[in-house]
Design an enzyme around this catalytic site. Structure first.
Site, short mmCIF file in Angstrom:
data_model
loop_
_atom_site.label_atom_id
_atom_site.label_comp_id
_atom_site.label_asym_id
_atom_site.label_seq_id
_atom_site.Cartn_x
_atom_site.Cartn_y
_atom_site.Cartn_z
N CYS A 1 -27.59 -2.19 33.30
CA CYS A 1 -26.73 -1.53 32.32
C CYS A 1 -27.20 -0.07 32.12
CB CYS A 1 -26.68 -2.33 31.03
SG CYS A 1 -25.28 -1.93 29.97
N HIS B 1 -25.52 -7.84 32.72
CA HIS B 1 -26.88 -8.31 32.43
C HIS B 1 -27.15 -9.59 33.21
CE1 HIS B 1 -27.98 -5.68 28.95
NE2 HIS B 1 -26.67 -5.49 28.97
N GLU C 1 -29.81 -11.28 33.36
CA GLU C 1 -30.64 -12.21 32.58
C GLU C 1 -29.80 -13.01 31.57
OE1 GLU C 1 -30.62 -8.51 29.94
OE2 GLU C 1 -30.36 -9.01 32.06
#
EC number: 4.3.2.10
Length: 200
Positions: free
Chosen positions: A78, A179, A181
């Site tokens: 990001c 993202h 994660e």
């Protein structure tokens, strides 16, 4: 064990990224100084914060980030990816200039920030996409999008009424607007693929 550094701009919680990498059996250390990034197998620029303070934290110690990193694989998430570019409409500071182009705000005709799951449109094969199917869903939280000078750095896009470069790569620099994660099994697979690159 793959030894990974997360560069902390001091802007937010990076626990979820550290946790996701440790689940892939990486040894993860958080660093706040650029000159402490030497000697790692890979480096993450996480996706939390604002453009100018993040760039200022990278430039704070009068050490050239690109010199320190050398050919170590770098993964920008990001904001971390947005810093690869020359500049951003979010701030006045110069970006890292790894990829030519700028970062522009999403159109005001859309709901901003864009938060939610969107599908990937894979444009070309890439090492971090091995085993990831076209159309896989990933999680975005962003108000800006990359606007590269040339399309050849774009690995995958996502459609949010405008085409958003979702994955970019140039040399040893990999970036995602989303993202990984927070993107479930698909994101975990990308992190695993990147860590494999770090071992080479």
């Amino acid at each position: 064990m793959t030894k990974i550094a997360i560069f902390d701009y001091g802007a937010g919680n990076i626990f979820s990224l550290k946790n996701a990498l440790e689940k892939q059996n990486a040894t993860v250390e958080v660093q706040t100084k650029v000159d402490m990034l030497k000697g790692y197998d890979g480096i993450f620029l996480p996706g939390v914060g604002n453009f100018d303070p993040a760039i200022q934290s990278i430039n704070r110690d009068s050490v050239d980030f690109l010199d320190i990193v050398g050919d170590t694989p770098v993964f920008g998430i990001c904001l971390g990816m947005e810093m690869f570019f020359d500049k951003s409409q979010e701030g006045k500071e110069e970006g890292l200039g790894i990829i030519n182009g700028d970062v522009i705000v999403l159109p005001d005709t859309l709901k901003v920030p864009h938060m939610g799951w969107n599908a990937l449109e894979i444009k070309k094969e890439n090492k971090i996409l091995e085993g990831v199917e076209n159309g896989s869903w990933v999680y975005f939280v962003h108000s800006y999008r990359a606007n590269p000078t040339t399309q050849d750095v774009i690995v995958a896009e996502s459609d949010y009424d405008v085409k958003v470069p979702a994955i970019v790569q140039k040399d040893n620099y990999f970036g995602t607007q989303f993202h990984p994660e927070k993107s479930g099994d698909v994101g975990a697979l990308m992190l695993k693929n990147f860590l494999r690159e770090c071992k080479k």
